[in-house]
Scaffold this active site. Sequence first.
Site, mmCIF file in Angstrom:
data_model
loop_
_atom_site.group_PDB
_atom_site.id
_atom_site.type_symbol
_atom_site.label_atom_id
_atom_site.label_comp_id
_atom_site.label_asym_id
_atom_site.label_seq_id
_atom_site.Cartn_x
_atom_site.Cartn_y
_atom_site.Cartn_z
ATOM 1 N N GLU A 102 22.965 23.175 18.897
ATOM 2 C CA GLU A 102 23.021 23.618 17.493
ATOM 3 C C GLU A 102 24.411 23.236 17.000
ATOM 4 O O GLU A 102 25.387 23.911 17.314
ATOM 5 C CB GLU A 102 22.770 25.132 17.441
ATOM 6 C CG GLU A 102 22.152 25.568 16.136
ATOM 7 C CD GLU A 102 23.191 25.852 15.084
ATOM 8 O OE1 GLU A 102 23.554 24.883 14.360
ATOM 9 O OE2 GLU A 102 23.635 26.990 14.982
ATOM 10 N N CYS B 207 27.567 27.035 9.830
ATOM 11 C CA CYS B 207 27.045 25.671 10.009
ATOM 12 C C CYS B 207 26.039 25.299 8.916
ATOM 13 O O CYS B 207 25.854 24.120 8.633
ATOM 14 C CB CYS B 207 26.453 25.497 11.393
ATOM 15 S SG CYS B 207 25.293 26.783 11.821
#
Length: 478
Positions: free
Chosen positions: A250, A284
């Site tokens: 990720e 993110c």
Amino acid sequence: MAYPNTKLYIGGEWSDASGGKTLDVVNPINGEVIGNVAHASRTDLERAVQAVASGFKTWSATSAFERYKVIRRAASLLRDRLEDAARLLTTDEGKPLSESRLEVNSCADLLDWFAEEGRRTYGRVIPSRGVSIQQYAVKDPVGPAVGFTPWNFPMSQIVRKLGPAISAGCSIIIKGPEEAPAAPAVLFQCLHDAGVPAGVVNLVFGTPSEISEFLVPHPVIRKVSFTGSVQVGKHLASLAGLHMKRVTMELGGHAPVIVADDANIDAATTALVAAKFRNGGQVCISPTRFLIQTNVHDEFVDSFVKKTKALKVGDGLADGVQVGPLINERRRAAVESLIEDAVSKGAKIETGGHRIGNSGFFFEPTVLTGVTTEMRAMNEEPFGPVALVKSFSDLGEAIEEAGRLPFGLGSYAWTSSASNARRLAQGVQAGMLSINHIGLGLPETPYGGVRDSGYGYEGGSEALEAYMNTRFITHDAN
Ligand code: NAD
């Protein structure tokens, strides 16, 4: 409450590092050292490997129903301890207390959901080609895992790995965030008190590269999951590949936001200001490249800037604060340098653009207009409180700009037209797209990226799949 130093949690016990080495923990509101965290030595890591191997034996032989009860108990304990955990999280990381409470609550929700889902890891019976043959697929836990988690969501990034791992019957070592270790320690205490057996969950801190170089290739470890930068992710994925380990990555993003001229601008700016400056933009999936259709560009900028200026920046523990400091000086300098570069190439600062005060790592919520693709900020993930606004005339142009970068994690769009929404859904190359609201990151929905943003999912039933092997069995009963 006095600030608690954080120890290592290995084999069901808290311990100092062998050799007693520690790392300082710094409060981002003033840059002062508030405590420390144990720095694992090679001996500690070897102990963690033994513990996770023995934890796997116990836990994989525990029924899914028993595992479910233990994990739900941990979620409930976490809700009881929400206030302590949230205050520690804000003290270490800087985000406003309201955001920390949301994070701790979301961890309890994630644990509940993964626990439930662990009871539904069905295999299947496959119709055979012969009457005497039975064939079926079964799901097994993949084995002991290791998860590397960052500082921006110190607790929930851990739960997104640990939750599905232990719900699927795996054991795990978490390399937690050295910058923000105290809230993760509360989580592990909840797991301990809920009755998670020794060795099933382990928490270490130290020098990230030393830990990954030792654990990723280690034959006991069967699965690697990492959240962090693209650069480190590519390194760890290649190391894991060399040793044929299952991987979830990720990584970073550079989320585009496409606002069409038929959008409700007021609703869009209210939602987007909150999303952009959440955790100071150190997220993110933070909205970053704001692509606004020409007809509504000025209206959007006026509204967005007005709402940005109204944000209260300060100590996250103080009442009413909406934006805290950045995590450290390195992050603040990186954001500053991207803004300087953009301004030197012609971007206009509509608001913000500067450091705040001489204490801590504060930076003003910033809006830049007139940005171009030559600017570094339009290519590198800012990971800070910076909105970059660019206009477009045709939706196809915006979709092309959205896909220009190698990232593909979060993306957003605002439009009242069904046909625009359909074009966006088909055209935007990202792991996640949220149209007309901010709707990413629920426990039950897939969470993950494509292209350089990584692979694998940390939400939804896909999250458990990442911790299971499928085995096929065929049996001729004749
Ligand atoms: P960084 O690249 O130094 O570290 C990012 C994370 O990776 C940290 O948690 C760190 O402990 C870990 N790490 C670094 N080297 C490692 C190694 N060799 N083995 C194992 N773990 C390792 O960056 P940073 O300054 O801490 O954070 C800034 C950048 O990181 C951002 O630009 C962003 O792209 C990325 N980041 C992304 C997320 C996310 O949620 N995807 C979270 C935090 C940071």
